[in-house]
Design a protein around this motif. Structure first.
Motif, PDB file in Angstrom:
ATOM      1  N   TYR A   1      36.048  31.941  22.330  1.00 50.67           N
ATOM      2  CA  TYR A   1      36.866  31.975  23.543  1.00 50.67           C
ATOM      3  C   TYR A   1      37.105  30.555  24.031  1.00 50.67           C
ATOM      4  CZ  TYR A   1      36.889  36.983  24.728  1.00 50.67           C
ATOM      5  OH  TYR A   1      37.128  38.334  24.749  1.00 50.67           O
ATOM      6  N   LEU A   2      38.309  30.297  24.524  1.00 50.97           N
ATOM      7  CA  LEU A   2      38.633  29.019  25.140  1.00 50.97           C
ATOM      8  C   LEU A   2      38.829  29.264  26.640  1.00 50.97           C
ATOM      9  CD1 LEU A   2      41.159  27.533  22.558  1.00 50.97           C
ATOM     10  CD2 LEU A   2      38.684  27.301  22.637  1.00 50.97           C
ATOM     11  N   GLY A   3      37.895  28.755  27.428  1.00 52.79           N
ATOM     12  CA  GLY A   3      37.946  28.989  28.865  1.00 52.79           C
ATOM     13  C   GLY A   3      38.885  28.070  29.602  1.00 52.79           C
ATOM     14  N   THR A   4      39.672  27.309  28.872  1.00 45.92           N
ATOM     15  CA  THR A   4      40.545  26.303  29.471  1.00 45.92           C
ATOM     16  C   THR A   4      41.948  26.822  29.768  1.00 45.92           C
ATOM     17  OG1 THR A   4      40.834  25.584  27.175  1.00 45.92           O
ATOM     18  CG2 THR A   4      39.397  24.262  28.551  1.00 45.92           C
ATOM     19  N   THR A   5      42.237  28.034  29.378  1.00 46.11           N
ATOM     20  CA  THR A   5      43.608  28.552  29.467  1.00 46.11           C
ATOM     21  C   THR A   5      44.138  28.552  30.896  1.00 46.11           C
ATOM     22  OG1 THR A   5      43.156  29.943  27.547  1.00 46.11           O
ATOM     23  CG2 THR A   5      45.099  30.499  28.857  1.00 46.11           C
ATOM     24  N   THR A   6      43.355  29.049  31.830  1.00 51.99           N
ATOM     25  CA  THR A   6      43.838  29.125  33.211  1.00 51.99           C
ATOM     26  C   THR A   6      43.912  27.752  33.870  1.00 51.99           C
ATOM     27  OG1 THR A   6      41.572  29.650  33.916  1.00 51.99           O
ATOM     28  CG2 THR A   6      43.080  31.496  33.593  1.00 51.99           C
ATOM     29  N   TYR A   7      43.128  26.786  33.361  1.00 50.55           N
ATOM     30  CA  TYR A   7      43.149  25.442  33.953  1.00 50.55           C
ATOM     31  C   TYR A   7      44.534  24.804  33.811  1.00 50.55           C
ATOM     32  CZ  TYR A   7      37.987  25.505  33.902  1.00 50.55           C
ATOM     33  OH  TYR A   7      36.676  25.812  34.099  1.00 50.55           O
ATOM     34  N   ASN A   8      45.130  25.004  32.657  1.00 51.97           N
ATOM     35  CA  ASN A   8      46.415  24.382  32.366  1.00 51.97           C
ATOM     36  C   ASN A   8      47.481  25.438  32.098  1.00 51.97           C
ATOM     37  OD1 ASN A   8      45.717  21.512  32.476  1.00 51.97           O
ATOM     38  ND2 ASN A   8      44.405  21.975  30.724  1.00 51.97           N
ATOM     39  N   ALA A   9      47.480  26.443  32.946  1.00 56.41           N
ATOM     40  CA  ALA A   9      48.401  27.562  32.757  1.00 56.41           C
ATOM     41  C   ALA A   9      49.859  27.118  32.776  1.00 56.41           C
ATOM     42  CB  ALA A   9      48.159  28.624  33.832  1.00 56.41           C
ATOM     43  N   LYS A  10      50.197  26.196  33.646  1.00 55.40           N
ATOM     44  CA  LYS A  10      51.597  25.774  33.771  1.00 55.40           C
ATOM     45  C   LYS A  10      52.122  25.211  32.453  1.00 55.40           C
ATOM     46  CE  LYS A  10      54.701  22.895  36.580  1.00 55.40           C
ATOM     47  NZ  LYS A  10      55.550  24.021  36.999  1.00 55.40           N
ATOM     48  N   GLY A  11      51.334  24.358  31.806  1.00 53.88           N
ATOM     49  CA  GLY A  11      51.767  23.780  30.545  1.00 53.88           C
ATOM     50  C   GLY A  11      51.916  24.831  29.461  1.00 53.88           C
ATOM     51  N   ILE A  12      51.000  25.785  29.433  1.00 53.62           N
ATOM     52  CA  ILE A  12      51.077  26.861  28.433  1.00 53.62           C
ATOM     53  C   ILE A  12      52.297  27.736  28.692  1.00 53.62           C
ATOM     54  CG2 ILE A  12      49.911  28.932  27.573  1.00 53.62           C
ATOM     55  CD1 ILE A  12      47.251  27.486  28.121  1.00 53.62           C
ATOM     56  N   ILE A  13      52.560  28.024  29.956  1.00 51.67           N
ATOM     57  CA  ILE A  13      53.735  28.823  30.318  1.00 51.67           C
ATOM     58  C   ILE A  13      55.010  28.151  29.829  1.00 51.67           C
ATOM     59  CG2 ILE A  13      55.143  29.551  32.289  1.00 51.67           C
ATOM     60  CD1 ILE A  13      52.453  30.104  33.754  1.00 51.67           C
ATOM     61  N   GLU A  14      55.112  26.852  30.068  1.00 47.29           N
ATOM     62  CA  GLU A  14      56.307  26.121  29.650  1.00 47.29           C
ATOM     63  C   GLU A  14      56.430  26.074  28.133  1.00 47.29           C
ATOM     64  OE1 GLU A  14      55.808  22.368  31.552  1.00 47.29           O
ATOM     65  OE2 GLU A  14      56.452  23.104  33.526  1.00 47.29           O
ATOM     66  N   LEU A  15      55.323  25.816  27.461  1.00 50.96           N
ATOM     67  CA  LEU A  15      55.354  25.699  26.009  1.00 50.96           C
ATOM     68  C   LEU A  15      55.680  27.026  25.332  1.00 50.96           C
ATOM     69  CD1 LEU A  15      54.908  23.598  23.783  1.00 50.96           C
ATOM     70  CD2 LEU A  15      52.487  24.233  23.758  1.00 50.96           C
ATOM     71  N   MET A  16      55.150  28.110  25.874  1.00 49.72           N
ATOM     72  CA  MET A  16      55.354  29.428  25.275  1.00 49.72           C
ATOM     73  C   MET A  16      56.533  30.169  25.883  1.00 49.72           C
ATOM     74  SD  MET A  16      51.475  30.800  24.669  1.00 49.72           S
ATOM     75  CE  MET A  16      50.461  30.034  23.395  1.00 49.72           C
ATOM     76  N   GLU A  17      57.185  29.535  26.866  1.00 53.70           N
ATOM     77  CA  GLU A  17      58.358  30.112  27.504  1.00 53.70           C
ATOM     78  C   GLU A  17      58.063  31.484  28.108  1.00 53.70           C
ATOM     79  OE1 GLU A  17      61.600  29.990  24.714  1.00 53.70           O
ATOM     80  OE2 GLU A  17      61.364  27.837  24.342  1.00 53.70           O
TER      81      GLU A  17
END
Length: 246
Positions: free
Chosen positions: A128-144
């Motif tokens: 598990y990577l517990g970092t997902t919610t920390y940088n949610a904005k970047g993931i949202i943008e990258l994954m559209e």
């Protein structure tokens, strides 16, 4: 029971591809998890391409496991799909609120854990990577990811290339409360955490970080108040942008 009781997080994987059929089968097992009202308020974004893993790595603080795992699964709390279904059928969705986010987050986490158990049952390993919610904005943008979607957790997946020992846990008696929650006395707390604190690895952890106690490593180094407040504010802002908060 043996499968569950012998779970360990794996951060080193073999350079071996996971077949699409196996991956689909594992995710299908994930979809058999319990879900609120049978709404299935989640999506799973599969990342296999090295270039995409490189782009995602900074969102996970450049942990090697985020780049080196053959597959990275991002579990998304997703009320977008269900809301569209409602709209296309003359039903007015009312899911742009915090309760709906929480509901979708629970659904996504239940699916993630089912996927992990299914993966381990097929000889794979997970982290598990517990970092997902920390940088949610970047993931949202990258994954559209559209509105009413929010990444909840990520799981690195692959064939294991290491065999670490079991990680310590506090005694099961420490988490069980019969009928009512019984608060912990100092004596009980010290008994529950004595084994963890007494491990040589824990003592080394304390020494390396120049702290007095293992607890200080958590409060002063790993999960600091200032960091928690910063990422909390960031998360609230992204939840608003994604339509879950007014």
């Amino acid at each position: 029971m043996d499968l569950l009781n012998n779970h360990v997080s794996i951060r080193k994987f073999q350079n071996k591809e996971i077949s699409d059929d196996l991956l689909k089968s594992i995710i299908y097992s994930g979809t058999r998890a319990s879900t609120t009202g049978n709404m299935q308020l989640y999506s799973v974004v599969v990342t296999k391409e090295a270039e995409m893993r490189e782009k995602l790595a900074p969102m996970h603080f450049n942990q090697p496991v985020a780049k080196n795992a053959p597959v990275l699964l991002t579990f998304v709390a997703d009320f977008n799909r269900f809301s569209k279904w409602c709209e296309y059928n003359n039903a007015e969705p009312g899911y742009n609120n915090f309760l709906s986010f929480t509901t979708a987050a629970i659904d996504a986490l239940l699916v993630a854990q089912n996927v992990c158990v299914a993966a381990e049952n097929n000889g794979l390993a997970i982290c598990y990577l517990g970092t997902t919610t920390y940088n949610a904005k970047g993931i949202i943008e990258l994954m559209e990811l559209p509105k009413l979607c929010f990444p909840i957790t990520s799981v690195a997946l692959g064939y294991p290339d290491e065999n670490p020992d079991l990680t310590d846990r506090i005694p099961v008696e420490g988490v069980i409360h019969n009928e009512r929650y019984v608060d912990y006395s100092e004596v009980t707390i010290r008994e529950l955490y004595a084994f963890k604190e007494g491990l040589e690895s824990s003592k080394q952890f304390v020494a390396e970080n120049k702290k007095e106690t293992l607890a200080q490593v958590f409060t002063d180094v790993r999960y600091k108040k200032a960091d928690n407040e910063f990422f909390s504010q960031s998360m609230l802002e992204v939840l608003k942008e994604q339509g879950f908060l007014v």
